[in-house]
Design a protein around this motif. Structure first.
Motif, PDB file in Angstrom:
ATOM      1  N   TRP A 142       0.811  -1.221   0.000  1.00 50.86           N
ATOM      2  CA  TRP A 142       0.000   0.000   0.000  1.00 50.86           C
ATOM      3  C   TRP A 142       0.843   1.270   0.000  1.00 50.86           C
ATOM      4  CZ3 TRP A 142       0.384   3.574   3.894  1.00 50.86           C
ATOM      5  CH2 TRP A 142       0.981   3.162   5.096  1.00 50.86           C
ATOM      6  N   SER A 143       2.158   1.147   0.110  1.00 51.77           N
ATOM      7  CA  SER A 143       3.042   2.310   0.214  1.00 51.77           C
ATOM      8  C   SER A 143       2.867   3.258  -0.977  1.00 51.77           C
ATOM      9  CB  SER A 143       4.498   1.850   0.254  1.00 51.77           C
ATOM     10  OG  SER A 143       4.703   0.892   1.273  1.00 51.77           O
ATOM     11  N   PRO A 144       2.578   4.539  -0.732  1.00 51.49           N
ATOM     12  CA  PRO A 144       2.505   5.498  -1.841  1.00 51.49           C
ATOM     13  C   PRO A 144       3.883   5.853  -2.377  1.00 51.49           C
ATOM     14  CG  PRO A 144       2.082   6.598   0.254  1.00 51.49           C
ATOM     15  CD  PRO A 144       2.172   5.139   0.555  1.00 51.49           C
ATOM     16  N   VAL A 145       3.977   6.124  -3.671  1.00 55.60           N
ATOM     17  CA  VAL A 145       5.226   6.507  -4.326  1.00 55.60           C
ATOM     18  C   VAL A 145       5.355   8.031  -4.298  1.00 55.60           C
ATOM     19  CG1 VAL A 145       5.053   4.502  -5.833  1.00 55.60           C
ATOM     20  CG2 VAL A 145       4.276   6.744  -6.664  1.00 55.60           C
ATOM     21  N   SER A 146       6.510   8.517  -4.757  1.00 53.86           N
ATOM     22  CA  SER A 146       6.720   9.951  -4.954  1.00 53.86           C
ATOM     23  C   SER A 146       7.322  10.157  -6.341  1.00 53.86           C
ATOM     24  CB  SER A 146       7.658  10.513  -3.881  1.00 53.86           C
ATOM     25  OG  SER A 146       7.860  11.898  -4.058  1.00 53.86           O
ATOM     26  N   VAL A 147       6.918  11.239  -7.001  1.00 62.19           N
ATOM     27  CA  VAL A 147       7.417  11.559  -8.337  1.00 62.19           C
ATOM     28  C   VAL A 147       8.128  12.912  -8.298  1.00 62.19           C
ATOM     29  CG1 VAL A 147       6.778  12.097 -10.715  1.00 62.19           C
ATOM     30  CG2 VAL A 147       5.638  10.231  -9.514  1.00 62.19           C
ATOM     31  N   ASP A 148       9.410  12.919  -8.671  1.00 59.54           N
ATOM     32  CA  ASP A 148      10.185  14.155  -8.809  1.00 59.54           C
ATOM     33  C   ASP A 148      10.372  14.407 -10.294  1.00 59.54           C
ATOM     34  OD1 ASP A 148      12.058  16.182  -8.961  1.00 59.54           O
ATOM     35  OD2 ASP A 148      13.338  15.399  -7.373  1.00 59.54           O
ATOM     36  N   GLU A 149       9.552  15.274 -10.856  1.00 58.22           N
ATOM     37  CA  GLU A 149       9.590  15.502 -12.299  1.00 58.22           C
ATOM     38  C   GLU A 149      10.835  16.269 -12.728  1.00 58.22           C
ATOM     39  OE1 GLU A 149       5.386  15.496 -14.209  1.00 58.22           O
ATOM     40  OE2 GLU A 149       5.404  17.073 -12.688  1.00 58.22           O
ATOM     41  N   ARG A 150      11.458  17.007 -11.829  1.00 59.27           N
ATOM     42  CA  ARG A 150      12.678  17.730 -12.177  1.00 59.27           C
ATOM     43  C   ARG A 150      13.806  16.768 -12.507  1.00 59.27           C
ATOM     44  NH1 ARG A 150      14.794  20.556  -7.476  1.00 59.27           N
ATOM     45  NH2 ARG A 150      14.773  18.380  -6.840  1.00 59.27           N
ATOM     46  N   GLN A 151      13.897  15.692 -11.712  1.00 61.78           N
ATOM     47  CA  GLN A 151      14.954  14.696 -11.915  1.00 61.78           C
ATOM     48  C   GLN A 151      14.497  13.533 -12.793  1.00 61.78           C
ATOM     49  OE1 GLN A 151      17.356  13.333  -8.578  1.00 61.78           O
ATOM     50  NE2 GLN A 151      16.446  14.882  -7.254  1.00 61.78           N
ATOM     51  N   HIS A 152      13.239  13.542 -13.193  1.00 58.05           N
ATOM     52  CA  HIS A 152      12.681  12.431 -13.975  1.00 58.05           C
ATOM     53  C   HIS A 152      12.822  11.114 -13.215  1.00 58.05           C
ATOM     54  CE1 HIS A 152      12.604  15.381 -17.166  1.00 58.05           C
ATOM     55  NE2 HIS A 152      13.911  15.526 -17.071  1.00 58.05           N
ATOM     56  N   LYS A 153      12.402  11.126 -11.944  1.00 58.71           N
ATOM     57  CA  LYS A 153      12.505   9.923 -11.121  1.00 58.71           C
ATOM     58  C   LYS A 153      11.187   9.623 -10.407  1.00 58.71           C
ATOM     59  CE  LYS A 153      17.478   9.629 -10.118  1.00 58.71           C
ATOM     60  NZ  LYS A 153      17.964  10.718 -10.967  1.00 58.71           N
ATOM     61  N   ILE A 154      10.942   8.326 -10.285  1.00 62.61           N
ATOM     62  CA  ILE A 154       9.805   7.807  -9.524  1.00 62.61           C
ATOM     63  C   ILE A 154      10.388   6.967  -8.399  1.00 62.61           C
ATOM     64  CG2 ILE A 154       7.742   6.359  -9.615  1.00 62.61           C
ATOM     65  CD1 ILE A 154       7.926   6.924 -12.773  1.00 62.61           C
ATOM     66  N   PHE A 155      10.012   7.264  -7.153  1.00 59.40           N
ATOM     67  CA  PHE A 155      10.584   6.582  -5.995  1.00 59.40           C
ATOM     68  C   PHE A 155       9.571   5.595  -5.435  1.00 59.40           C
ATOM     69  CE2 PHE A 155      12.484  10.849  -6.209  1.00 59.40           C
ATOM     70  CZ  PHE A 155      13.817  10.495  -6.388  1.00 59.40           C
ATOM     71  N   VAL A 156      10.015   4.344  -5.238  1.00 60.29           N
ATOM     72  CA  VAL A 156       9.121   3.261  -4.823  1.00 60.29           C
ATOM     73  C   VAL A 156       9.727   2.519  -3.642  1.00 60.29           C
ATOM     74  CG1 VAL A 156       7.932   1.158  -5.533  1.00 60.29           C
ATOM     75  CG2 VAL A 156       8.338   2.975  -7.209  1.00 60.29           C
ATOM     76  N   ALA A 157       8.954   2.350  -2.574  1.00 61.92           N
ATOM     77  CA  ALA A 157       9.341   1.511  -1.434  1.00 61.92           C
ATOM     78  C   ALA A 157       8.658   0.159  -1.602  1.00 61.92           C
ATOM     79  CB  ALA A 157       8.926   2.164  -0.123  1.00 61.92           C
ATOM     80  N   ALA A 158       9.440  -0.919  -1.579  1.00 58.70           N
ATOM     81  CA  ALA A 158       8.888  -2.240  -1.879  1.00 58.70           C
ATOM     82  C   ALA A 158       9.580  -3.304  -1.044  1.00 58.70           C
ATOM     83  CB  ALA A 158       9.025  -2.540  -3.376  1.00 58.70           C
ATOM     84  N   MET A 159       9.292  -4.567  -1.368  1.00 61.69           N
ATOM     85  CA  MET A 159       9.832  -5.662  -0.553  1.00 61.69           C
ATOM     86  C   MET A 159      10.044  -6.919  -1.383  1.00 61.69           C
ATOM     87  SD  MET A 159       6.385  -6.701   1.542  1.00 61.69           S
ATOM     88  CE  MET A 159       5.830  -4.993   1.658  1.00 61.69           C
ATOM     89  N   HIS A 160      10.971  -7.736  -0.882  1.00 61.85           N
ATOM     90  CA  HIS A 160      11.162  -9.101  -1.389  1.00 61.85           C
ATOM     91  C   HIS A 160      10.765 -10.030  -0.256  1.00 61.85           C
ATOM     92  CE1 HIS A 160      12.826 -12.699  -3.152  1.00 61.85           C
ATOM     93  NE2 HIS A 160      13.623 -12.865  -2.115  1.00 61.85           N
ATOM     94  N   SER A 161       9.670 -10.768  -0.446  1.00 60.67           N
ATOM     95  CA  SER A 161       9.147 -11.632   0.602  1.00 60.67           C
ATOM     96  C   SER A 161       8.538 -12.879  -0.037  1.00 60.67           C
ATOM     97  CB  SER A 161       8.090 -10.891   1.433  1.00 60.67           C
ATOM     98  OG  SER A 161       7.694 -11.649   2.545  1.00 60.67           O
ATOM     99  N   PRO A 162       9.330 -13.942  -0.227  1.00 60.74           N
ATOM    100  CA  PRO A 162       8.833 -15.144  -0.906  1.00 60.74           C
ATOM    101  C   PRO A 162       7.622 -15.753  -0.186  1.00 60.74           C
ATOM    102  CG  PRO A 162      11.223 -15.192  -0.732  1.00 60.74           C
ATOM    103  CD  PRO A 162      10.756 -14.050   0.110  1.00 60.74           C
ATOM    104  N   ILE A 163       6.674 -16.243  -0.978  1.00 59.31           N
ATOM    105  CA  ILE A 163       5.427 -16.802  -0.460  1.00 59.31           C
ATOM    106  C   ILE A 163       5.204 -18.183  -1.084  1.00 59.31           C
ATOM    107  CG2 ILE A 163       2.916 -16.541  -0.375  1.00 59.31           C
ATOM    108  CD1 ILE A 163       4.287 -14.498   1.341  1.00 59.31           C
ATOM    109  N   LYS A 164       4.775 -19.127  -0.246  1.00 50.65           N
ATOM    110  CA  LYS A 164       4.438 -20.463  -0.741  1.00 50.65           C
ATOM    111  C   LYS A 164       2.920 -20.576  -0.853  1.00 50.65           C
ATOM    112  CE  LYS A 164       5.126 -25.411   0.138  1.00 50.65           C
ATOM    113  NZ  LYS A 164       5.727 -26.410   1.077  1.00 50.65           N
ATOM    114  N   TYR A 165       2.443 -20.877  -2.051  1.00 49.34           N
ATOM    115  CA  TYR A 165       1.024 -21.056  -2.312  1.00 49.34           C
ATOM    116  C   TYR A 165       0.730 -22.548  -2.423  1.00 49.34           C
ATOM    117  CZ  TYR A 165       0.666 -16.076  -3.475  1.00 49.34           C
ATOM    118  OH  TYR A 165       0.684 -14.710  -3.425  1.00 49.34           O
ATOM    119  N   THR A 166      -0.316 -22.998  -1.717  1.00 54.22           N
ATOM    120  CA  THR A 166      -0.650 -24.421  -1.702  1.00 54.22           C
ATOM    121  C   THR A 166      -2.152 -24.607  -1.848  1.00 54.22           C
ATOM    122  OG1 THR A 166       1.176 -24.782  -0.159  1.00 54.22           O
ATOM    123  CG2 THR A 166      -0.372 -26.594  -0.454  1.00 54.22           C
ATOM    124  N   VAL A 167      -2.547 -25.582  -2.652  1.00 52.61           N
ATOM    125  CA  VAL A 167      -3.954 -25.952  -2.796  1.00 52.61           C
ATOM    126  C   VAL A 167      -4.221 -27.162  -1.905  1.00 52.61           C
ATOM    127  CG1 VAL A 167      -5.712 -26.812  -4.379  1.00 52.61           C
ATOM    128  CG2 VAL A 167      -4.115 -25.049  -5.140  1.00 52.61           C
TER     129      VAL A 167
END
Length: 599
Positions: free
Chosen positions: A444-469
């Motif tokens: 749900w983390s909101p991003v930020s856009v700096d149009e002067r630098q032409h950059k989009i900043f994103v906070a994210a994660m690496h979190s492996p998930i096991k899916y099972t039926v």
């Protein structure tokens, strides 16, 4: 995707546009001259949701002088996700369980407190957190965990009106339907399908706009340990959930003006899509799904599609953009053949009527919980030599998507900003490890856009998930019941703070953190990027290089978006520090603010 696709954003955010926003804000006390003050009047700072501030008193050269200005302990130690709102020197903060504080933004002195009287025994799908309030026309608006929309007097905190937006609808999945050999059958459940409101409202043209959540969730099993992420999420076959919606209400009396249901009344099966415009491919047994439609004629009645994050608004065309959640039942697709429109989609609506304009479904027939959780953001984009008004969204799948605002046409997506494995692979009975999974990517983390630098900043994660039926045993002549579960693996997990080059879509720089990142970012004209972590660390980075320049250590997780504002010529940075139980981050109750030390 052609990775050499040219991405170009033209600068259009300016001090003048911010001043215009401030001029439209409702005064609650006498203000000092406009040149000395700058508020944070809306969830994303502006209605475009860019979270870029033109303030530059705190910058790469002065950041070493940043020190604590004031702190407030609220007394409510629980998951804390709110964006503080600052209007004319008053800070309004929503606390867990929907209490609200009004503080002097220069000193932290309490001006008033509203204590929310929550409905007894109302099930909360995702804990007590709320992402903020909206302030407009002398009122403070908050959506609650028990699915109410409340208006308070901005000067006193007195409740003006209180409406139930979801007609008291509650659905609870049954843990006793699980297989007797499944250890989750006896574990503590921390959530299910309890309709509520998580997003901060947005006010536009005398309407307060809000959406409901919790309509597509399965069982939430408690964390296995206190510092672990959420335990299993289980989608149980059954007639659980309901359609989500986004709705607009009159700011004066709470009368509903319009409502858009995130599940269409007809043809929610869509086109049985196996390939989307962005190049994603889905392995589906279309023939079997089409054959199953007759067996589930009323599946859309329980279709899901929560509305998680505050919409972005294009004031030039009176269009709003928001993302939708997963279909119901979550991850378990037996009873929902088809694309399950408009779930896991970016949707555009007319702000005045709620009329549907277009949608883009990132993941048809979702099996993984890939909600569009991060809020959309608006900007200008150069595409094939033309300037296009664009809308972007950072996804759980690990890409930043860009669309033409006018018609939803897919234009481009970035390089992946998190590792990807078995993306869109069907889970099986032996279990399939997938990343990013249900947690993201960009949650749900909101991003930020700096149009002067032409950059989009994103906070994210690496979190492996096991899916099972799973499938229950046949008993008493009844057919076995199928259900699906997602559980965190014992693999390493971490956070990734990324600067995406908006001209090329490539990662300009990336910073790895010890823990998954959830909470959001702030960028400023001072060349700074602020981001918090679950270990309590708030860090300021050089936004052009990613170099860490300053940090502060809180006692609790910093898992909310930072903001900045200015009073009497002094710039402040503020953030709430209260952790996040779903990720095992230490919970607390602190509001932190900083400013430059006086020489």
């Amino acid at each position: 995707m052609n990775k050499s696709r040219i991405w170009q954003l033209s600068t259009y955010l300016s001090l003048a546009s911010v001043s215009l926003l401030l001029a439209c804000s409702q005064a609650t006390r006498p203000a000092t001259p406009a040149a000395q003050n700058a508020d944070w009047p809306s969830y994303g700072l502006n209605l475009q949701g860019q979270r870029f501030s033109p303030l530059a008193q705190i910058n790469q050269q002065s950041i070493g002088q940043l020190t604590s200005a004031w702190t407030v302990d609220t007394g409510i130690k629980a998951t804390f996700q709110a964006t503080p709102i600052v209007v004319n020197g008053v800070m309004y903060v929503s606390l867990p369980f929907n209490h609200v504080l009004a503080l002097d933004a220069a000193t932290g002195k309490q001006l008033w407190k509203y204590t929310h009287d929550r409905k007894a025994d109302w099930p909360m799908c995702c804990g007590p957190a709320n992402r903020g309030v909206a302030v407009s026309e002398g009122k403070v608006f908050i959506g609650t965990v028990d699915a109410r929309l409340i208006a308070l007097d901005a000067a006193s905190g007195k409740k003006l009106w209180d409406i139930d937006v979801a007609a008291n609808q509650v659905n609870t999945e049954q843990q006793n339907t699980l297989n007797s050999s499944d250890p989750n059958k006896t574990r503590k459940v921390t959530g299910g399908t309890g309709v509520g409101i998580a997003m901060a409202p947005v006010v536009y043209k005398h309407k307060v706009i809000i959406g409901i959540t919790g309509v597509g969730y399965g069982l939430h099993i408690d964390n296995p340990t206190s510092d672990a992420p959420l335990g299993a999420v289980i989608g149980v076959t059954g007639r659980y959930g309901r359609p989500g919606f986004l709705a607009a209400f009159d700011v004066n009396d709470g009368r509903q003006v319009w409502q858009f249901d995130t599940i269409p009344a007809k043809a929610w099966e869509g086109n049985f899509t196996t390939r989307t415009a962005d190049g994603s491919v889905f392995d589906r047994d279309v023939a079997a799904e089409k054959n199953a439609v007759k067996d589930y004629p009323d599946a859309a009645r329980f279709g899901g599609g929560s509305a998680w994050s505050t919409p972005a608004i294009d004031t030039g065309t009176d269009t709003l953009y928001f993302g939708t959640g997963n279909p119901s039942p979550q991850m378990n697709d037996v009873s929902r053949p088809g694309d399950n429109l408009y779930t896991v989609s970016l949707v555009a609506l007319d702000t005045e009527t709620g009329r549907y304009k277009w949608h883009y479904q990132q993941v048809p027939h979702d099996l993984w919980g890939y909600d569009l959780a991060s809020p959309p953001v608006l900007f200008q984009y150069q595409h094939q030599g033309k300037a296009i008004a664009a809308v972007g969204q950072a996804s759980k799948t690990g890409w930043f998507y860009i669309h033409d605002r006018s018609n939803g046409q897919f234009l481009a997506k970035s390089d992946a900003f998190v590792p990807q494995l078995n993306l869109f692979k069907k889970p099986g009975t032996e279990g399939t490890v997938i990343y990013p999974g249900i947690l993201g990517g960009a949650n749900w983390s909101p991003v930020s856009v700096d149009e002067r630098q032409h950059k989009i900043f994103v906070a994210a994660m690496h979190s492996p998930i096991k899916y099972t039926v799973h499938e229950t045993e046949a008993a008493n002549g009844q057919k076995p019941m199928r259900y699906a579960a997602s559980e965190p693996t014992e693999d390493a997990r971490w956070g990734l703070l990324s600067a995406i080059d908006s001209q090329s879509g490539k990662i300009a720089w990336q910073h790895k953190t010890e823990q998954p990142l959830v909470g959001g970012v702030l960028s400023t004209a001072g060349g700074l990027l602020f981001c918090g972590e679950g270990n309590g660390r708030l860090t300021a980075y050089a936004s052009d290089t990613g170099k860490a320049l300053w940090h502060y250590q809180s006692d609790y997780g910093v898992n909310a978006p930072p903001i900045t504002y200015q009073i009497a010529g002094e710039q402040y940075i503020a953030v709430v520090s209260g952790g996040n139980s779903l990720f095992g981050f230490k919970q607390g109750d602190r509001i932190l603010t900083f400013k430059l030390a006086k020489k």
